[in-house]
Motif scaffolding. Structure first.
Motif, short mmCIF file in Angstrom:
data_model
loop_
_atom_site.label_atom_id
_atom_site.label_comp_id
_atom_site.label_asym_id
_atom_site.label_seq_id
_atom_site.Cartn_x
_atom_site.Cartn_y
_atom_site.Cartn_z
N SER A 65 0.84 -1.19 0.00
CA SER A 65 0.00 0.00 0.00
C SER A 65 0.88 1.24 0.00
CB SER A 65 -0.93 0.01 1.21
OG SER A 65 -0.18 0.05 2.42
N VAL A 66 0.23 2.39 -0.21
CA VAL A 66 0.93 3.67 -0.21
C VAL A 66 0.50 4.46 1.02
CG1 VAL A 66 1.22 5.86 -1.44
CG2 VAL A 66 1.11 3.72 -2.72
N PRO A 84 -0.95 -4.64 -5.98
CA PRO A 84 -0.84 -6.11 -6.00
C PRO A 84 0.55 -6.64 -5.72
CG PRO A 84 -0.88 -5.26 -8.23
CD PRO A 84 -1.10 -4.08 -7.34
N GLY A 85 1.42 -5.85 -5.14
CA GLY A 85 2.77 -6.32 -4.84
C GLY A 85 3.60 -5.23 -4.20
N ARG A 86 4.86 -5.53 -3.92
CA ARG A 86 5.76 -4.59 -3.26
C ARG A 86 6.26 -3.56 -4.27
NH1 ARG A 86 11.25 -3.89 -2.07
NH2 ARG A 86 11.67 -3.11 0.04
N VAL A 87 6.14 -2.30 -3.90
CA VAL A 87 6.56 -1.21 -4.78
C VAL A 87 8.09 -1.12 -4.79
CG1 VAL A 87 6.47 1.29 -5.14
CG2 VAL A 87 4.44 0.07 -4.33
N THR A 88 8.65 -0.95 -5.98
CA THR A 88 10.11 -0.82 -6.13
C THR A 88 10.54 0.60 -6.46
OG1 THR A 88 9.95 -1.47 -8.47
CG2 THR A 88 10.36 -3.21 -6.85
N ALA A 102 3.52 4.12 -9.65
CA ALA A 102 4.17 3.17 -8.75
C ALA A 102 4.57 1.93 -9.55
CB ALA A 102 3.25 2.79 -7.60
N ALA A 103 5.82 1.52 -9.39
CA ALA A 103 6.33 0.34 -10.11
C ALA A 103 6.32 -0.87 -9.18
CB ALA A 103 7.74 0.59 -10.62
#
Length: 424
Positions: A65-66, A84-88, A102-103
């Motif tokens: 989440s952000v 749907p996953g960890r932001v890089t 967000a990547a």
């Protein structure tokens, strides 16, 4: 209107051992703690601001989440943006309409923060995206990845593609800047009159591009991996942080373009006991703030002295290598932060001191951010197209990749087209 005497340089710092807070805010001049933000740990390289400087965003390390804060509040805002996953990597546009990119691995998710909707998926990199940076005009942003590729994307093209109704449809990049021979670790966009984009890579090089033509101007070669880069507003000085904990200052104003600059080891200032995680000039260009994985955030004064050669060049510019040329060095002024674990994010803001007070009047824009909820697209399978053929871009062949000229007038036209697409 802000009064000059009320303006301060505030440093936002995130680290793992700040519980129950996510971030502290320090005054660069005095070193005092001005504010704190409560929340979970943050992902390195995801701290960004928008509004202008009214909201603080960072990706949560513990959940997908952000995290969002209003600048003058301690508590998290009730804005739930689940991914749907960890932001890089992540960044927010500096101008409305506020876009958040967000990547997650190789895929970039583009959101409109004012409507609360996901605008588009972008699938171009074939290895995880490591850095995202918006242009000052907000009409373009750049992305870089572990595959070494760097792309420039048009917000107008993204909005137009999304208007077709398929948010999974891929969009083509506005430009391909080139390719490092190893992963891109950091990137910065300078928004002064001489707009520049600078990238740093694990291949021991930095590359400087002109924002308006997207031409390669300089290639800077160091002796170790680059982990952080920044440039003054007028794009005359560059500061580079390395894996070895060194900071390297370079004045590029006297040098001819298309130069390959090889920096000598004596130019390196050992400033941290571990890799440098972030570095930033203040607006004056005479003060630098750096953060490292040793857990320290330091303030440095930039001093000039004439004691020898600054660098060596493959393409010599007249008088640049003569004895007596100006050499820049750093002098430690103070340490703002220490003993809280490796610094994951750092950002310096020039703001009104009153903006950090709890009784600062909220502007109407605070209510415009939507309340996000999990959406069905989280379970959508994402496929990444085959990677483009690998190509090592040289200084002389960069111009062949320019499809058309990028000018300030074109940037203005792009922004008008964005407004038209959103309002029709």
């Amino acid at each position: 209107m802000y009064m000059m005497e009320d303006l301060i340089n505030a440093v936002i710092v995130t680290a793992p051992n700040l519980a129950p807070s996510s971030a502290y805010v320090y005054d660069v001049l005095t070193g005092t703690t001005l504010h704190s933000y409560k929340g979970q740990q943050t992902v390195p390289g995801t701290l960004c601001t928008s509004g202008p400087e009214e909201f603080v965003f960072a990706a949560c390390k513990e959940r997908s989440s952000v995290l969002t804060w209003q600048l003058n509040r301690h508590e998290l805002l009730d804005i739930r943006l689940f991914l749907p996953g960890r932001v890089t990597a992540m960044d927010v546009s500096p101008t409305p309409p506020t876009m958040l990119v967000a990547a997650i691995g190789e895929v970039m998710h583009v959101f409109n923060l004012e409507s609360g909707s996901r605008v588009l998926l972008i699938k171009r990199h074939f290895q995880p995206v490591t850095s995202i940076a918006f242009f000052p005009c907000g009409a373009y942003f750049a992305s870089a990845g572990a595959d070494g590729f760097m792309y420039v994307w048009s917000v107008a093209s993204i909005v137009a593609t999304s208007a077709q109704g398929d948010t999974r449809q891929n969009v083509q990049p506005h430009k391909q800047l080139g390719q490092h021979s190893d992963k891109v670790t950091c990137m910065h966009v300078s928004g002064g009159t001489e707009g520049r984009l600078i990238s740093g890579s694990a291949d021991h090089t930095c590359r400087v591009y002109d924002l308006y033509t997207l031409c390669l101007l300089y290639t800077i070669v160091l002796s170790c991996e680059v982990t952080a880069v920044h440039m003054t507003l007028m794009a005359t000085r560059i500061i580079v942080g390395t894996q070895a904990g060194q900071l390297v200052l370079l004045d590029i104003s006297p040098y001819q373009t298309a130069s390959t600059i090889r920096l000598r080891d004596e130019l390196c200032n050992t400033c941290h006991e571990g890799p440098v995680s972030a570095v930033q000039f203040l607006l004056s260009g005479t003060t630098v703030v750096s953060a490292g994985e040793d857990g320290e955030v330091k303030v440095w004064a930039v001093e000039e002295r004439t004691d020898g050669v600054a660098a060596s060049f493959e393409q010599r510019s007249a008088g640049a290598e003569e004895e007596g040329s100006t050499r820049l060095r750093l002098t430690l002024q103070r340490t703002l932060h220490r003993n809280k674990g490796p610094v994951s994010n750092m950002r310096v803001l020039l703001i009104d001191r009153k903006q950090l007070s709890g009784d600062y009047e909220d502007r109407p824009g605070v209510q415009e951010l939507a309340s996000f909820q999990p959406l069905a697209w989280m379970d959508t399978a994402v496929t990444v197209p085959p990677p483009p053929p690998a190509m090592r871009t040289t200084d002389n062949s960069v111009a062949a990749h320019l499809m058309r000229q990028f000018t300030l007038e074109h940037c203005h036209d792009e922004w008008r087209s964005i407004e038209f697409l959103l309002n029709r």
